[in-house]
Design an enzyme around this catalytic site. Structure first.
Site, mmCIF file in Angstrom:
data_model
loop_
_atom_site.group_PDB
_atom_site.id
_atom_site.type_symbol
_atom_site.label_atom_id
_atom_site.label_comp_id
_atom_site.label_asym_id
_atom_site.label_seq_id
_atom_site.Cartn_x
_atom_site.Cartn_y
_atom_site.Cartn_z
ATOM 1 N N ASP A 24 3.930 -5.583 -0.893
ATOM 2 C CA ASP A 24 4.636 -4.457 -1.539
ATOM 3 C C ASP A 24 6.118 -4.313 -1.171
ATOM 4 O O ASP A 24 6.610 -3.193 -1.008
ATOM 5 C CB ASP A 24 3.893 -3.142 -1.232
ATOM 6 C CG ASP A 24 2.452 -3.157 -1.707
ATOM 7 O OD1 ASP A 24 2.045 -4.132 -2.354
ATOM 8 O OD2 ASP A 24 1.726 -2.191 -1.412
ATOM 9 N N LYS A 129 -1.729 -4.493 -7.392
ATOM 10 C CA LYS A 129 -2.925 -3.859 -6.823
ATOM 11 C C LYS A 129 -2.857 -2.353 -7.037
ATOM 12 O O LYS A 129 -1.801 -1.752 -6.881
ATOM 13 C CB LYS A 129 -3.055 -4.214 -5.339
ATOM 14 C CG LYS A 129 -1.903 -3.742 -4.477
ATOM 15 C CD LYS A 129 -2.092 -4.257 -3.063
ATOM 16 C CE LYS A 129 -1.053 -3.739 -2.099
ATOM 17 N NZ LYS A 129 -0.964 -2.310 -1.976
ATOM 18 N N CYS A 162 -0.383 0.194 3.463
ATOM 19 C CA CYS A 162 -0.896 -0.961 2.714
ATOM 20 C C CYS A 162 -1.071 -2.221 3.564
ATOM 21 O O CYS A 162 -1.964 -3.028 3.308
ATOM 22 C CB CYS A 162 -0.005 -1.230 1.518
ATOM 23 S SG CYS A 162 -0.143 0.080 0.287
HETATM 24 N N1 TIU Z 1 2.543 -0.089 0.078
HETATM 25 C C1 TIU Z 1 2.227 1.035 0.729
HETATM 26 O O1 TIU Z 1 2.214 1.060 1.947
HETATM 27 N N2 TIU Z 1 1.979 2.178 -0.018
HETATM 28 C C2 TIU Z 1 2.216 3.461 0.407
HETATM 29 O O2 TIU Z 1 1.962 4.421 -0.294
HETATM 30 N N3 TIU Z 1 2.803 3.599 1.641
HETATM 31 C C3 TIU Z 1 3.245 4.748 2.225
HETATM 32 O O3 TIU Z 1 3.599 4.692 3.392
HETATM 33 N N4 TIU Z 1 3.283 5.870 1.508
#
Ligand code: TIU
Length: 227
Positions: A24, A129, A162
């Site tokens: 991400d 995802k 994530c």
């Molecule tokens: N990619 C990921 O970590 N999604 C989140 O929503 N992370 C947060 O820390 N909010």
């Protein structure tokens, strides 16, 4: 076989059975105006890891290793976004709302793009995802099994959301997973530190951690003959 100094103990892997998984690293989390910012976070903390991620990605590509990029991104009709996720956090802009980088956390919008410095190359896998974990409701497991991948080296954001979820999913599916300490970041420095500790506690209950320098040193050193 390559071996690197890691915590809680050395991590051994073969390049052909290891994938670099980049979680991400997209504009929605790293740049102002995206999902991360909509939740009230200071997103400026995250970009510090980009140079180290670039060094690892370049070395991994040069060695011919397999690369998987993920993006947290929902279908435009939000049919894969449960209300329990959309309603959470009381954000200024919710998932699917129009923000400065397009619709928040929606596939195909500018915010869902991987940042320019870590753009996927043709032939690399990109997985959208809908959840925190890279395996949940994605073809990742099938793809890795088909390719004979048994080891995963993780980078990306955020450490305790994530990245940690994906590492735990990987552990339950039998992968030997390592997280690069300086290639992952959180909006909460204390959560990053705790996550690194908890992943490698109890003899590596979830996996290993190491620095990018430790990985790069193992990759540039003399290779051991394969057994
Ligand atoms: N990619 C990921 O970590 N999604 C989140 O929503 N992370 C947060 O820390 N909010």
């Amino acid at each position: 076989m390559m071996q690197l100094a890691a915590r809680p103990f050395a991590y051994s892997f073969e390049l052909k059975s290891t994938a670099l998984v980049i979680i991400d690293m997209q504009r929605d989390f790293i740049e102002p105006g995206g999902f991360g910012a909509s939740l009230g976070n200071d997103v400026s903390l995250l970009s510090a890891i980009v140079p180290a991620c670039q060094r690892v990605l370049a070395a991994w590509r040069a060695a011919g290793g397999r690369v998987v990029h993920t993006r947290e991104a929902h279908l435009p009709d939000l049919s894969d976004c449960p209300p329990a996720k959309r309603d959470r956090g009381n954000p200024a802009l919710r998932i699917g709302d129009a923000g400065p980088m397009g619709r928040i956390l929606v596939a195909g919008e500018p915010g869902s793009e991987i940042i320019a410095q870590l753009q996927p190359k043709p032939g690399e896998t990109v997985i959208d995802k809908p959840g925190k974990g890279a395996f949940h409701a994605t073809p990742l497991q099938e793809l890795l099994q088909r390719s004979g991948i048994t080891h995963l080296v993780f980078m990306g954001v955020t450490t305790e959301v994530c990245v940690q979820t994906s590492m735990r999913e990987a552990n339950d599916r039998g992968y030997d997973a390592l997280l690069l300490e300086d290639c992952t970041e959180s909006y909460f420095p204390q959560f990053k530190a705790s996550t690194l500790e908890m992943l490698r506690a109890q003899g590596g209950i979830i996996g290993w951690t190491a620095t990018s320098a430790e990985l790069l040193s193992a990759m540039s050193g003399p290779q051991r003959p394969q057994r």
